[in-house]
Every structure is written in structure tokens, then in C-alpha cells.
Design an enzyme around this catalytic site. Structure first.
Site, PDB file in Angstrom:
ATOM      1  N   GLU A  56      32.547  45.474  35.627  1.00  0.00           N
ATOM      2  CA  GLU A  56      31.365  44.329  34.915  1.00  0.00           C
ATOM      3  C   GLU A  56      31.533  43.891  33.585  1.00  0.00           C
ATOM      4  OE1 GLU A  56      27.173  45.182  35.719  1.00  0.00           O
ATOM      5  OE2 GLU A  56      27.470  45.387  37.913  1.00  0.00           O
TER       6      GLU A  56
HETATM    7  C1  LIG Z   1      36.402  51.073  40.519  1.00  0.00           C
HETATM    8  C2  LIG Z   1      36.227  49.618  40.158  1.00  0.00           C
HETATM    9  C3  LIG Z   1      35.406  48.938  40.933  1.00  0.00           C
HETATM   10  C4  LIG Z   1      35.464  47.404  40.887  1.00  0.00           C
HETATM   11  N1  LIG Z   1      34.626  46.642  41.474  1.00  0.00           N
HETATM   12  C5  LIG Z   1      34.637  45.469  41.660  1.00  0.00           C
HETATM   13  C6  LIG Z   1      33.968  44.689  42.691  1.00  0.00           C
HETATM   14  O1  LIG Z   1      33.354  45.279  43.444  1.00  0.00           O
HETATM   15  N2  LIG Z   1      34.223  43.215  42.810  1.00  0.00           N
HETATM   16  C7  LIG Z   1      35.172  42.838  42.068  1.00  0.00           C
HETATM   17  O2  LIG Z   1      35.324  41.507  41.957  1.00  0.00           O
HETATM   18  N3  LIG Z   1      35.876  43.320  40.958  1.00  0.00           N
HETATM   19  C8  LIG Z   1      35.685  44.737  40.862  1.00  0.00           C
HETATM   20  N4  LIG Z   1      36.223  45.453  39.938  1.00  0.00           N
HETATM   21  C9  LIG Z   1      37.267  44.739  39.080  1.00  0.00           C
HETATM   22  C10 LIG Z   1      36.811  44.847  37.538  1.00  0.00           C
HETATM   23  O3  LIG Z   1      35.455  43.960  37.329  1.00  0.00           O
HETATM   24  C11 LIG Z   1      37.868  44.491  36.714  1.00  0.00           C
HETATM   25  O4  LIG Z   1      38.702  46.007  36.884  1.00  0.00           O
HETATM   26  C12 LIG Z   1      37.482  44.008  35.292  1.00  0.00           C
HETATM   27  O5  LIG Z   1      37.103  43.019  35.211  1.00  0.00           O
HETATM   28  C13 LIG Z   1      38.902  44.365  34.424  1.00  0.00           C
HETATM   29  O6  LIG Z   1      39.926  43.799  34.976  1.00  0.00           O
HETATM   30  P1  LIG Z   1      41.347  44.465  34.931  1.00  0.00           P
HETATM   31  O7  LIG Z   1      41.113  45.996  35.223  1.00  0.00           O
HETATM   32  O8  LIG Z   1      42.326  43.955  35.646  1.00  0.00           O
HETATM   33  O9  LIG Z   1      41.736  44.714  33.442  1.00  0.00           O
HETATM   34  P2  LIG Z   1      42.686  43.650  32.378  1.00  0.00           P
HETATM   35  O10 LIG Z   1      41.624  42.278  32.814  1.00  0.00           O
HETATM   36  O11 LIG Z   1      44.007  43.641  32.721  1.00  0.00           O
HETATM   37  O12 LIG Z   1      42.010  44.064  31.100  1.00  0.00           O
HETATM   38  C14 LIG Z   1      42.757  45.005  30.518  1.00  0.00           C
HETATM   39  C15 LIG Z   1      42.183  45.369  29.032  1.00  0.00           C
HETATM   40  O13 LIG Z   1      42.261  44.058  28.269  1.00  0.00           O
HETATM   41  C16 LIG Z   1      41.053  43.817  27.777  1.00  0.00           C
HETATM   42  N5  LIG Z   1      40.892  42.607  27.602  1.00  0.00           N
HETATM   43  C17 LIG Z   1      40.988  41.589  28.710  1.00  0.00           C
HETATM   44  N6  LIG Z   1      40.893  40.371  27.955  1.00  0.00           N
HETATM   45  C18 LIG Z   1      40.403  40.551  26.652  1.00  0.00           C
HETATM   46  C19 LIG Z   1      39.993  39.709  25.629  1.00  0.00           C
HETATM   47  N7  LIG Z   1      39.968  38.308  25.713  1.00  0.00           N
HETATM   48  N8  LIG Z   1      39.587  40.035  24.440  1.00  0.00           N
HETATM   49  C20 LIG Z   1      39.882  41.660  24.307  1.00  0.00           C
HETATM   50  N9  LIG Z   1      39.948  42.232  25.261  1.00  0.00           N
HETATM   51  C21 LIG Z   1      40.600  41.823  26.454  1.00  0.00           C
HETATM   52  C22 LIG Z   1      40.075  44.539  28.630  1.00  0.00           C
HETATM   53  O14 LIG Z   1      38.846  44.754  28.089  1.00  0.00           O
HETATM   54  C23 LIG Z   1      40.702  45.627  29.212  1.00  0.00           C
HETATM   55  O15 LIG Z   1      40.898  46.796  28.248  1.00  0.00           O
HETATM   56  C24 LIG Z   1      36.228  47.029  40.033  1.00  0.00           C
HETATM   57  C25 LIG Z   1      36.965  47.915  39.269  1.00  0.00           C
HETATM   58  C26 LIG Z   1      36.962  48.848  39.386  1.00  0.00           C
HETATM   59  C27 LIG Z   1      38.067  49.553  38.517  1.00  0.00           C
END
Ligand SMILES: Cc1cc2nc3c(=O)[nH]c(=O)nc-3n(C[C@H](O)[C@H](O)[C@H](O)COP(=O)(O)OP(=O)(O)OC[C@H]3O[C@@H](n4cnc5c(N)ncnc54)[C@H](O)[C@@H]3O)c2cc1C
Length: 824
Positions: A500
Site C-alpha cells: 500500500e
Molecule cells: C506481501 C505482498 C502483498 C502484496 N499485495 C498486493 C496486492 O494484493 N495487489 C497488488 O497489486 N500489489 C500487491 N503488492 C505489491 C506492493 O504494493 C508493491 O510491492 C509495492 O508497491 C512496492 O513495489 P516493489 O515491491 O516492486 O518495490 P519497488 O517499487 O521496486 O521499490 C523499491 C524501493 O524503492 C523505493 N522507491 C520507489 N520509488 C521511489 C521514489 N520515487 N522515491 C523514494 N523511494 C522510492 C520504495 O519505497 C522501495 O523502498 C504486494 C506486495 C507484497 C510484498
């Protein structure tokens, strides 16, 4: 002369402080000029020239038409040039949601009476009965070790209970067969469940958060609502919502998943539809879902739907038994056993009316998601974090009393006490924030910024609590097994940090980035005038917003300085504030003026670059957040009826947050790009130095004591969580805790006997029996002591396993169950 200069300065401060209107400033300046003419005794021609110049300036500033032509239209032209363009998705994110107490904090003058007049959020009797009944029952049914180690899933009877009792339809109105619960009730359910089983909590929270039900309620066609909502409410459909893909995580608007509008054959008929290709991951409940909420970008190259070929992000509901839909494989999110996995499809044909809201909502998916985000984000993760924190306060306090080292309960050793007190105070503040934020949603708000604050800070404080709890538990927290009540929470906590809106992004991009535009009284108006309006309309709107903005900056600068000089003595408090909290209200009022001034000067100094300066915007967001957390804590203290026993918790939490806010300002100023401006700001905001100090050790001691003693304060602090009455690990810990306290007089007798040489404590000899034989303890006392010792030994034991960690046995048990289920 000196008196006149002082009077002029005083007049400046008074006019600034009270945000005088432009005409009042003009009159004041006219009088000042007249006085100058008098004392310098200028010639009449000089006086005439000065009077004419003043009249011209007064006209230029006070007559809007002239002011616009001479001044603000020119500024508008520059503003238009330098204001970075916003993408459609950024615009929709900014437009989504509403502003509530965050607007007050941004104004520099929070209206405390308004906040305290908001009724204390309360569950209805029906909601309370659900929390005390089915939720309690569900908690008792969950054996976390069985779920997370043996089955990697909830047992079938738990799944069935969740469906049958309506847990999956808490936000669905009664007319569709749902529970029709308030946000507060939804939050209370998740809080309690999280204190027992993270898997159960996530399973329940996801269908009630941003997903098919929420989207249908706001945007679904009547037909979609009538078909799906009753099925979702009854648990006949298991929903999930799939936005994230391997290429698009935080930058979710960049999803590469796409659909192409086309005609195809559906159920034997030619039908207008879409061929959709997607590859999603991390989707919670995805592997067991029957209804997939799917976000993808929709294209219409043949213009079958509209004249545009790129329609934008679109949300559809896809039954997972549709040919071509792949679900079922699972991720293993830090040993959390909630269902989570990837799903994908290639050129899957689906009718156009599967779009949520029908074809009119093609391309409106991002707007829909942004508008629905705030409610779920205000509830799910804040609630699960609070459930975790309260449970940790309860079990860690109990364990710290039962576990002894150096012949002392470890909770009474100062080092442990420090961490324990922190957990307790954080749990108090977090509950306050959970309730106030859910209450705000129930009042009809969709708080986009406050929900981000609640999500970020509740999950971060839960992380601090679980780290502290792990440190206090030592090896007991590290060795996993049915007798470990902290390890799984510690493992799974980063899930809340990541979902989220991952926390780093939420802190550095969303809280201040969105707040500065949404909550600021004038910035959004200026931006809209520059980017969305034209000609006279733009000129009038910008002129009004800009001149008000200048007054706002001046007023907040003066107030921040005056509050700084008077140690916030003049800062507003609510009418009936109590003597023990009055100064905290004043401190937040002072911080609010300082923050508003600093935010404006930062925006002026850094302009559009502030968006990229995430360290600065993160810290500005921290100041805003701390003021919100303190406001919630103060409101809780008032709403609870000013319970003095809880005051140490409120005091510790408030001082800690104020100190953090001050540190954030200090760091902003230390790194401010324009050094001279930084020096001016430091003087203006902290004319007598930095006022806030960290919480006192004495308060920390009082906070720790509250969770080391059984009683009303401990029960109040942990009132939202499940307390096991069974013979499981958590239940035994609670009994051992109560017995340990009850046995303290016996312990003293034994210690006295040892000291006087009447009793010897020796390994292999049962002390209580020996003491009983010597008449030091009565038989009842001896019996009570032995019972306590049995419980204590149970509490301190850790699990050990056969070489395969019991997997073979667990698999055999599951296989047998499957056979029985099939036979049945
Ligand atoms: C257990 C679990 C359940 C989930 N459930 C759902 C679901 O039901 N439906 C769904 O659609 N998604 C779901 N997600 C996805 C979740 O919303 C994403 O994991 C999240 O949006 C982060 O994306 P990412 O993991 O690819 O990290 P990335 O986007 O690769 O981010 C990596 C890091 O970079 C940082 N970052 C990225 N952009 C910026 C910025 N502009 N400025 C500063 N920092 C930044 C982030 O804060 C993070 O620390 C789930 C994820 C998990 C792990």
C-alpha cells in the site's frame, strides 16, 4: 524616536500576527509615512511627491484590476513557465481524497475546539457484539504455528468460518447482504485478528480494502453490484486486486499490462470486448481467488469505444475460471501464510461490460483507484500494526515480569525497562491514531494525506515495537515454534512496510508532496489557475490566491517568531484544556505556525526541485506527521476522560514526537540550500533555541510499570487485542504473569528465609517443598508456588524439533485430513 520605532515594529508584528487585510496594512503604512514626514519635516514639495507615490502604490496594491496588470499577472506568467507539467495520473492522485485535520495543521493555526468537539469514535452495539463474538471466536480458532508452519494456510474450518460469518463483506452494505460496518468496526476487527494471526488478519483485511467490493460500491453498474456484492458478502467469491507487475511496483501507473478493444465471440455471440495480456505478482488472495480485479492500460486502435486510441488505466472484474486466466502458484512472503502469488494471462478475451462501471469507465481506473485508496489505507495497515503493538505490550510486559535474571524480573532492569516503556507508550499513541483516523473516514472524509501518515507511522512504530520486543525476549524470541509469540510478527512485519505504498516512497514523496498541494490553503488554487484556467478567470483566481498566500506566509512567520519568543505562551489551546496537557496543545500550535512558514519558504527557495529533494520533503512530512500523531494522542486523552493513570503514556509519546519534529526541522535547516535563509529561519523559528527535550526517564519508568502490573491500565492499553484463555502459549504466559505477581509475597518469605539461614536454595531440591517442610510456607502457599513454577518453566521453554522440523509428521496429518475430507 525610539518609542516610535518600537511602535512601528510592534504594529508590524500585530498586523502580521492577526493576518490583517491589505487595506489595513495600507492605512498603517500611510500613517507611518505621515509620521516620517512629520518628524523629518520635509519640504511641502517632498511631501507631495511622497503622498503621490504612496497613493500610486496603495492603488496598485489595493485595486485588484491594477494589481493584476502590474504585478500578479506577471508573476502568473513566470509561474506558468516554471511549474512542472503534471501527468494525468499525478493530477488524479492529487485530486483524489479530502483534507481534514491535516488542513488545520498546514494552516499554522489548528482549531483545537473543532477537533475536540468531534465526537469520540464508538462502535455500535451490533459492531461491538461482532468484535466480542465471532472475532473472539475466530481468534481462538487460530493456531499460528499450525497456520504458518504446518499448513502454510488457514485450516479449512477457519476459512469456512470467515466466509460464513461475513468477515469478507464487512464494508458491503446490508442491502447487499454484507455487514455494513463502519470504518472503526472494520479497523477493530483487523486489530484484534492481527494480535492473534497475521494470516487471518490479512485474509480478512484485503477483501475489505481497496479491491473489487470497494470499487464496485463506488463505481459499479447496478447490474454488477446486484450480481457480485451479495456473492462477495457471503464469501461465495474470493476477491483479489491485481495492480503490481514485475516492471511496475511503486510506479504502479506505469503498468505494461494492456488490453485492446475488439470484437470477439462470447458465449456464442459476437460481442464487443477486450483482449487483455497481463503479468502480475505479489497479489494477495490471488492464488485462491475466484474474482480477479485487474488493472491494465486499455487501447482502442479501431476506435470502437471512443475517438481516443489510448484510453488509459482501466479496472475490470475477471472470474478466474475464464479460459486463459492463470492463478494458483504462490510466493512465500516472509513465512506469512496468507495466500499471495503471481497471476497472468495472454490475449484473454473478456466482454467490455466486465469493466468496473461499464464502458463509460474505460480509462478511468487510476482515478477510481486513487479515490478509493484513502479509506483502505486508513484502516488495514494502521489496524494490523496497532494489533501487533498492543499484543507486544501485553506479552512483553508479562514475559518481562515472569522471566528473571540476576534474581530480578528482567522488566525491572533499567535497560529492559527503557525498551518496554517505549513499547507501551507507542501502543498508546498508535491506538489513538488508529481510532482518530478511522473516525475521520466514518465522518465522510477520504483522507489521502492522513491515511499515508497513519500507514507510514503505524507500520514504522510497529517495527520499533517488535524490535524492542525481540531484544527483550532474547533467545526466546529467536527460536521459532509454537511457544514463540514474537518471532513470526518480527518476520512478517516488513510486509506492512512494503505494501500500500512502500514506506520510503510514502514518507519522502507522498506525505509532504501531496500534503503541500492538497492541504495548503493556496498552493492548489495557484496551480489550477496556472495550469487549468485561461485569461481573465486565471488572472482573477491567481491574484486572489497569491495575495492571500503572501498574507499567510507573513502571518505564520510572525506567529512562529512570537510563539518562539514567548515559549508558546500566546499559542492557541482548546477552551477547556486541562493543566496537564495545555502546554502540549500550545506546542503543537507553535509547531504548526513554524511548519507552515518553513514549508512555504522551502517551496519558494527550492521551487519544483523540492519534488526531487526527497530528504527535505521527507523531513517536512515528518513534522506534519508528528503534529498529527500528537493531536491524536491529545484527543484520545480527552476522549477517554483524562485518565490520570494513562498520563505517563500520553506524555512520553507526545514529548518523543515533539522532539522528533524539532530534529526534523533542525536537519532541514542544517541542509538548507540557501545558507543565509537557513540562518534567518533558524532565528525566526527558534529565537530562544530549540525548546523540546526527549521524554524523561521517569516517564519511561512509569510507562513500563503499567505493563508490568496486572490491572485496569494494562487492560485499557491492550483493550483492542485478543487475550487467550486457553492452554496455549499466550494463555499460559498470561496465567504465569498473574501467578508471578500473586506469588510475590511468597517469594519475599523465601528470600527472607534464605537470608536468615533458615532455608537453602539448591539445584535439584524443590524450594517450595523444602520451605513447606520447615514451616516457612503453608501448604497452600507451597502449592501456589509450585503451580507458578510450573507455569514459569512453561513460559521460558523454547521449542526443539526432529531433524526435518516435523514436516513429515505435518504432511502426514494433512494427507489424512484430505482423505477424510474426500470420504466425507
Ligand atoms: C506481501 C505482498 C502483498 C502484496 N499485495 C498486493 C496486492 O494484493 N495487489 C497488488 O497489486 N500489489 C500487491 N503488492 C505489491 C506492493 O504494493 C508493491 O510491492 C509495492 O508497491 C512496492 O513495489 P516493489 O515491491 O516492486 O518495490 P519497488 O517499487 O521496486 O521499490 C523499491 C524501493 O524503492 C523505493 N522507491 C520507489 N520509488 C521511489 C521514489 N520515487 N522515491 C523514494 N523511494 C522510492 C520504495 O519505497 C522501495 O523502498 C504486494 C506486495 C507484497 C510484498
Amino acid at each position: 524616536m525610539l518609542a516610535w520605532i518600537i511602535a512601528a515594529i510592534a504594529a508590524f508584528f500585530v498586523l502580521g500576527y492577526f493576518k490583517a487585510r491589505l487595506i489595513v496594512w495600507t492605512v498603517a503604512k500611510g500613517l507611518f509615512l505621515a509620521w516620517l514626514c512629520l518628524i523629518f519635516d520635509f519640504s511641502s514639495s517632498t511631501n507631495i511627491v511622497l503622498a503621490c507615490a504612496f497613493a500610486a502604490a496603495a492603488l496598485a496594491f489595493n485595486v485588484p484590476f491594477i494589481r493584476r496588470k502590474l504585478l500578479t499577472d506577471r508573476i502568473l506568467a513566470i509561474y506558468k513557465r516554471i511549474l512542472p507539467d503534471m501527468s494525468q495520473t499525478e493530477k488524479e492522485a492529487i485530486d483524489a481524497g479530502t483534507v481534514w485535520w491535516d488542513g488545520d495543521l498546514f494552516s499554522g493555526r489548528p482549531d483545537w475546539d473543532k477537533l475536540l468537539a468531534t465526537p469520540a469514535p464508538k462502535l455500535t452495539p451490533e459492531e461491538q457484539a461482532f468484535v466480542d463474538g465471532p472475532v473472539e471466536e475466530l481468534c481462538a480458532m487460530c493456531d499460528d504455528w499450525e497456520i504458518t508452519h504446518e499448513r502454510y494456510d488457514l485450516p479449512p474450518h477457519v476459512w469456512q468460518f470467515i466466509k460464513d460469518k461475513g468477515f469478507l463483506g464487512m464494508i458491503i452494505p446490508k442491502k447487499f447482504g454484507g455487514m455494513g460496518f463502519s470504518a472503526l468496526a472494520h479497523s477493530a476487527v483487523v486489530t484484534k485478528l492481527s494480535s492473534r494471526s497475521n494470516t487471518a488478519a490479512v485474509t480478512v483485511m484485503v477483501p475489505n480494502s481497496l479491491g473489487p467490493a470497494e470499487l464496485l460500491l463506488h463505481y459499479g453498474t447496478d447490474e454488477q453490484k446486484a450480481h457480485y456484492l451479495p456473492r462477495l458478502a457471503r464469501g461465495q467469491e474470493i476477491p483479489c486486486f491485481a495492480l503490481t507487475s514485475p516492471e511496475a511496483g511503486s510506479d504502479a501507473a506505469s503498468i505494461p499490462d494492456f488490453g485492446v478493444v475488439c470484437k470477439g465471440t462470447w458465449q456464442g455471440k459476437e460481442t464487443l470486448g477486450m483482449r487483455v495480456t497481463w503479468d502480475k505478482r505479489y497479489i494477495t488472495l490471488g492464488p485462491v481467488s475466484t474474482l480477479l480485479g485487474l488493472a491494465f492500460r486499455l487501447y482502442d486502435p479501431e476506435n470502437l469505444l471512443s475517438s481516443k486510441s489510448d484510453l488509459g488505466i482501466t479496472c475490470a472484474l475477471v472470474p478466474t475460471n475464464t479460459p486463459g486466466v492463470n492463478i494458483g502458484r504462490r510466493h512465500l512472503p516472509l513465512n506469512g501464510a496468507f495466500q499471495n502469488g503471481p497471476n497472468w494471462g495472454k490475449d484473454v478475451f473478456m466482454p467490455i461490460d466486465w469493466i468496473i462501471g461499464g464502458k463509460d469507465y474505460a480509462g478511468k481506473g487510476w482515478m477510481m483507484l486513487m479515490n478509493c485508496l484513502a479509506a483502505g489505507r486508513s484502516i488495514s495497515l494502521p489496524a494490523s500494526s496497532v494489533g501487533g503493538a498492543q499484543a507486544l505490550a501485553r506479552v512483553t510486559g508479562a514475559y518481562s515480569r515472569v522471566r528473571q535474571q540476576f534474581r530480578t524480573p528482567i522488566g525491572k532492569l533499567e535497560g529492559v525497562e527503557e525498551a518496554l516503556g517505549r513499547i507501551a507508550a507507542n501502543a498508546y499513541l498508535m491506538e489513538a491514531t488508529r481510532v482518530m483516523t478511522a473516525g475521520c473516514v466514518d465522518a465522510g472524509e477520504k483522507p489521502s494525506v492522513l491515511s499515508a501518515i497513519a500507514k507510514y507511522h503505524m507500520t514504522e512504530r510497529a517495527r520499533q515495537c517488535v524490535n524492542d520486543a525481540m531484544d527483550i525476549h532474547g533467545g526466546k524470541g529467536i527460536c521459532l515454534g509454537p511457544n514463540n509469540w514474537v518471532g513470526r510478527g518480527y518476520q512478517v512485519l516488513p510486509v506492512g512496510i512494503t505494501v500500500e505504498g512502500a514506506n520510503i516512497l510514502t514518507r519522502t514523496l507522498i506525505i509532504f508532496g501531496q500534503g503541500a498541494i492538497r492541504c495548503h490553503p493556496y498552493v492548489l488554487r495557484e496551480m489550477r489557475a496556472a495550469k487549468e484556467m485561461q485569461g481573465r478567470e486565471a488572472s482573477i483566481e491567481f491574484d486572489d490566491a497569491f495575495t492571500s498566500h503572501i498574507g499567510h506566509v507573513l502571518c505564520n512567520g510572525v506567529r512562529a517568531f512570537v510563539y518562539g519568543l514567548t515559549r508558546a505562551a500566546l499559542a492557541p489551546t482548546p477552551e477547556n484544556s486541562s493543566s496537564e496537557t495545555k502546554h502540549y496543545f500550545k506546542h503543537v500550535s507553535r509547531l504548526s505556525a513554524a511548519f507552515a512558514f518553513l514549508a512555504d519558504i522551502s517551496m519558494m527557495a527550492m521551487g519544483g526541485a523540492l519534488k526531487r529533494k526527497e530528504k527535505v520533503s521527507g523531513r517536512l512530512g515528518d513534522v506534519l506527521s508528528m503534529m498529527y500523531l500528537v493531536s491524536a494522542t491529545l484527543k484520545r486523552y480527552e476522549d477517554d476522560g483524562r485518565i490520570r493513570e494513562d498520563l505517563p503514556l500520553a506524555r512520553w509519546a507526545i514529548r518523543d514526537a515533539l522532539y522528533d519534529a524539532q530534529n526534523a526541522i533542525d536537519q532541514i535547516l542544517s541542509n538548507f540550500p540557501v545558507k543565509a535563509l537557513a540562518r534567518f529561519l533558524r532565528f525566526a523559528l527558534f529565537p530562544l533555541g530549540q525548546p523540546f527535550r526527549p521524554p524523561l526517564d521517569a516517564r519511561n519508568h512509569e510507562c513500563a510499570r503499567l505493563v508490568l502490573e496486572p490491572g485496569a491500565a494494562r487492560d485499557r492499553l491492550t483493550s483492542s487485542v485478543f487475550v487467550s484463555k486457553a492452554q496455549d502459549a499466550a494463555g499460559i504466559l498470561e496465567q504465569a504473569f498473574l501467578m508471578t505477581v500473586a506469588c510475590e509475597p511468597i517469594e519475599k518469605k523465601l528470600r527472607d528465609a534464605v537470608r536468615s539461614g533458615r532455608l537453602e536454595i539448591r539445584a535439584g531440591v524443590e524450594t517450595a517443598l523444602a520451605a513447606s517442610e520447615k514451616g516457612i510456607l503453608t501448604p497452600e502457599e507451597s502449592h501456589q508456588w509450585l503451580r507458578k513454577e510450573a507455569l514459569r518453566k512453561n513460559v521460558i521453554k523454547v521449542d526443539d524439533f526432529p531433524q526435518d522440523y516435523g514436516r513429515a509428521e505435518a504432511l502426514q496429518k494433512l494427507a489424512q485430513e484430505n482423505v477424510q475430507a474426500k470420504a466425507a
